[in-house]
Design a protein around this motif. Structure first.
Motif, PDB file in Angstrom:
ATOM      1  N   GLU A   1      -5.846  -0.045   0.006  1.00  0.00           N
ATOM      2  CA  GLU A   1      -5.614   1.095   1.150  1.00  0.00           C
ATOM      3  C   GLU A   1      -4.157   0.750   1.643  1.00  0.00           C
ATOM      4  O   GLU A   1      -3.757  -0.332   2.125  1.00  0.00           O
ATOM      5  N   PRO A   2      -3.186   1.695   1.543  1.00  0.00           N
ATOM      6  CA  PRO A   2      -2.032   1.619   2.146  1.00  0.00           C
ATOM      7  C   PRO A   2      -2.007   1.544   3.707  1.00  0.00           C
ATOM      8  O   PRO A   2      -3.048   2.177   4.451  1.00  0.00           O
ATOM      9  N   GLU A   3      -1.370   0.838   4.587  1.00  0.00           N
ATOM     10  CA  GLU A   3      -1.428   0.623   5.752  1.00  0.00           C
ATOM     11  C   GLU A   3      -0.487   1.708   6.517  1.00  0.00           C
ATOM     12  O   GLU A   3       0.615   1.962   5.773  1.00  0.00           O
ATOM     13  N   ILE A   4      -0.654   2.421   7.547  1.00  0.00           N
ATOM     14  CA  ILE A   4       0.305   3.398   7.999  1.00  0.00           C
ATOM     15  C   ILE A   4       1.271   2.488   8.991  1.00  0.00           C
ATOM     16  O   ILE A   4       0.585   2.019  10.104  1.00  0.00           O
ATOM     17  N   GLY A   5       2.476   2.701   8.883  1.00  0.00           N
ATOM     18  CA  GLY A   5       3.373   1.806   9.722  1.00  0.00           C
ATOM     19  C   GLY A   5       3.682   2.876  11.019  1.00  0.00           C
ATOM     20  O   GLY A   5       2.954   3.875  11.334  1.00  0.00           O
TER      21      GLY A   5
ATOM     22  N   PRO B   1       3.262   5.615   5.029  1.00  0.00           N
ATOM     23  CA  PRO B   1       2.328   4.532   4.500  1.00  0.00           C
ATOM     24  C   PRO B   1       3.139   3.318   3.899  1.00  0.00           C
ATOM     25  O   PRO B   1       4.626   3.601   3.493  1.00  0.00           O
ATOM     26  N   GLN B   2       2.918   2.128   3.846  1.00  0.00           N
ATOM     27  CA  GLN B   2       3.359   0.952   3.336  1.00  0.00           C
ATOM     28  C   GLN B   2       2.445  -0.069   2.702  1.00  0.00           C
ATOM     29  O   GLN B   2       1.012   0.142   3.062  1.00  0.00           O
ATOM     30  N   PHE B   3       3.001  -0.915   2.223  1.00  0.00           N
ATOM     31  CA  PHE B   3       2.030  -2.118   1.319  1.00  0.00           C
ATOM     32  C   PHE B   3       2.762  -3.395   1.988  1.00  0.00           C
ATOM     33  O   PHE B   3       3.672  -3.582   1.357  1.00  0.00           O
TER      34      PHE B   3
ATOM     35  N   LEU C   1      -6.457   0.680  -7.819  1.00  0.00           N
ATOM     36  CA  LEU C   1      -6.974   2.059  -7.321  1.00  0.00           C
ATOM     37  C   LEU C   1      -6.450   2.107  -5.901  1.00  0.00           C
ATOM     38  O   LEU C   1      -6.643   1.068  -5.205  1.00  0.00           O
ATOM     39  N   VAL C   2      -5.665   3.192  -5.733  1.00  0.00           N
ATOM     40  CA  VAL C   2      -5.099   3.370  -4.312  1.00  0.00           C
ATOM     41  C   VAL C   2      -6.085   4.193  -3.700  1.00  0.00           C
ATOM     42  O   VAL C   2      -5.951   5.417  -3.968  1.00  0.00           O
ATOM     43  N   VAL C   3      -6.490   3.964  -2.290  1.00  0.00           N
ATOM     44  CA  VAL C   3      -7.606   4.969  -1.799  1.00  0.00           C
ATOM     45  C   VAL C   3      -7.105   5.008  -0.355  1.00  0.00           C
ATOM     46  O   VAL C   3      -7.339   3.779   0.564  1.00  0.00           O
ATOM     47  N   PRO C   4      -6.299   5.582   0.052  1.00  0.00           N
ATOM     48  CA  PRO C   4      -5.710   5.903   1.504  1.00  0.00           C
ATOM     49  C   PRO C   4      -7.024   6.275   2.353  1.00  0.00           C
ATOM     50  O   PRO C   4      -8.057   6.622   1.966  1.00  0.00           O
ATOM     51  N   GLY C   5      -6.747   5.614   3.662  1.00  0.00           N
ATOM     52  CA  GLY C   5      -8.088   5.964   4.423  1.00  0.00           C
ATOM     53  C   GLY C   5      -8.716   7.414   4.677  1.00  0.00           C
ATOM     54  O   GLY C   5      -8.051   8.474   4.584  1.00  0.00           O
ATOM     55  N   GLY C   6      -9.677   7.580   4.500  1.00  0.00           N
ATOM     56  CA  GLY C   6     -10.724   8.710   4.525  1.00  0.00           C
ATOM     57  C   GLY C   6     -10.781   9.311   3.024  1.00  0.00           C
ATOM     58  O   GLY C   6     -11.410  10.255   2.848  1.00  0.00           O
TER      59      GLY C   6
END
Length: 177
Positions: A141-145, A150-152, A119-124
Motif C-alpha cells: 500500500e503506498p503511503e501518502i506523503g 503517494p510514495q513508497f 499487488l498495489v492496493v491503495p488505502g480503501g
C-alpha cells in the motif's frame, strides 16, 4: 512468475485494480534501486486502452528516466518499438522480443498472466477480481506523503527487492504465461 522461452530472466508484474494506484511510482523506485545494484532492467508497460509516445512526463518516459535500459509498451493496436499489429501481443511475445540481455524484467500490468506479481492496493481499494492471485509475492500500500502524493518508502522498496531476488533465485519458470 514467468520466464518465457528463456531460462534465466525472471519476470515480475506490478498490478493494481485501477489506474493512478501507484504502479508506476513503484516501478520507478524498483528500477532505480535495481540499477543502483548494477542490474540490467527491462520494463514492459501494458496499455490495454492504447498509448501515445514521445510525450514528456508520461509513464514510459518517467520509467526510462529512472534508468531502465529498455521500455516496451504494449496495446491492442500497437507495440512500441513502433510497429502496427492486428492484435495485442501476449506477454510471452513481448518478453521474447526483448532478448536475453537483462537480469530482470518488470512489467506494469498483465494481471491475468502467470507471472509473479506485486499487488498495489491503495488505502480503501479492493483486490482486483480479474487477476491470477496464485502468484502474488507481496501486497503493498503506498503511503501518502505530507504533500498528499503517494510514495513508497526506501525500506519497503528494499524489502521488495530482497523478495524479488529471492524468488528469482529459487523459481522454476513455466514455458508459457
Amino acid at each position: 512468475m514467468i520466464n518465457t522461452r528463456r531460462a534465466s530472466v525472471p519476470v515480475f508484474c506490478i498490478i493494481a485494480r485501477r489506474s493512478n494506484s501507484g504502479k508506476t511510482l513503484l516501478m520507478e523506485a524498483l528500477v532505480a534501486a535495481l540499477k543502483a545494484r548494477g542490474r540490467r532492467v527491462a520494463t514492459v508497460k501494458h496499455c490495454p486502452h492504447g498509448h501515445e509516445i514521445g510525450h514528456s512526463g508520461k509513464d514510459s518516459q518517467r520509467i526510462f528516466d529512472a534508468g531502465a535500459d529498455v521500455v516496451v509498451m504494449s496495446s491492442p493496436d500497437k507495440a512500441t518499438t513502433i510497429r502496427r499489429v492486428d492484435a495485442e501481443p501476449s506477454l510471452d511475445d513481448v518478453v521474447e522480443s526483448l532478448g536475453p540481455d537483462y537480469d530482470i524484467i518488470l512489467v506494469e500490468g498483465y494481471k491475468a498472466s502467470r507471472a509473479a506479481k506485486i499487488l498495489v492496493v491503495p488505502g480503501g481499494d479492493v483486490v482486483p477480481n480479474d487477476t491470477d492471485l496464485s502468484q502474488v509475492l507481496a501486497t503493498v500500500e503506498p503511503e501518502i506523503g505530507p504533500d498528499g502524493v503517494p510514495q513508497f518508502p526506501v525500506g519497503l522498496v528494499n524489502g521488495l527487492l530482497e523478495l524479488i531476488e529471492q524468488a528469482a533465485a529459487t523459481a522454476v519458470y513455466p514455458n508459457k504465461n
